[in-house]
Write a protein that holds these residues in place. Sequence first.
Motif, PDB file in Angstrom:
ATOM      1  N   SER A  45       0.474  -1.131  -0.334  1.00  0.00           N
ATOM      2  CA  SER A  45       0.420  -0.195  -0.107  1.00  0.00           C
ATOM      3  C   SER A  45       1.063   1.317  -0.244  1.00  0.00           C
ATOM      4  O   SER A  45       2.090   1.037   0.072  1.00  0.00           O
ATOM      5  CB  SER A  45      -1.345  -0.159   0.874  1.00  0.00           C
TER       6      SER A  45
ATOM      7  N   MET B 252      -6.215  -5.698  -1.098  1.00  0.00           N
ATOM      8  CA  MET B 252      -6.005  -4.142  -1.429  1.00  0.00           C
ATOM      9  C   MET B 252      -7.122  -4.120  -2.542  1.00  0.00           C
ATOM     10  O   MET B 252      -7.733  -2.788  -2.333  1.00  0.00           O
ATOM     11  CB  MET B 252      -4.680  -3.612  -1.760  1.00  0.00           C
TER      12      MET B 252
ATOM     13  N   SER C 290      -5.660   0.969  -1.944  1.00  0.00           N
ATOM     14  CA  SER C 290      -4.663   0.710  -2.051  1.00  0.00           C
ATOM     15  C   SER C 290      -3.509   1.551  -0.919  1.00  0.00           C
ATOM     16  O   SER C 290      -2.681   1.948  -1.180  1.00  0.00           O
ATOM     17  CB  SER C 290      -3.437   0.707  -3.332  1.00  0.00           C
TER      18      SER C 290
END
Length: 212
Positions: free
Chosen positions: A118, A149, A154
């Motif tokens: 991320s 994700m 994200s």
Amino acid sequence: MTPSNNKQVRSLTFVSTIQSVLLASVIGYSIYDFQKSSYGEIDVERINIVGENGVNRVVLATPERAPNPVIDGKEVERSIKPAGLVFYDEDGNETGGLATASMKGTKADLMIFDYKNSEAIGFNKFENDKGDFSASFVILDRLDLDKDMFEHGSAGATRIAMSTKNKDAAFSLHDTKGKERIRFAVDKNDVATIQMLDANGKVTFSIPEMPK
């Protein structure tokens, strides 16, 4: 085969050998010359800088040739196609980059560095056709490694943010859920405030004191 023919064959073989040597020399010199050459200007749509294992480490590309993100060795679709520079680790996973893009009347310039799964740090600038503008610096927590994700996005929770938006400047600290809890601000009228907020966004303390 007559002696004359033998002589011709030997002559052709010698010429062929000389030609092969010359060709190999030209190719070798060209490769060496390319490695050592410098250029004042070149026009390209994408440049891949790869490691010894052939894996991308840096990619510079136009929007049309922008690479998709690679996370844990898997390629996924990119939400936007910017022009810019993408960085990768030794396994070919994306670790951040620089990007510039236009989206529905808004121009964006971004510099982002990633955790394993991320976003970690982001520098952002936005301007739109209506005259609005903003610039910010954001620090985020890492998304839990057991979270997908595609389901959770994200980015993890925002923890620190510093920004200016249409002349309102602010610095804020956030809790582990990404909710703003402390805000230092100076607005477009040069009014300075310090505020503390609860988990629901309600101001519980303010300097100067808020009107009743």
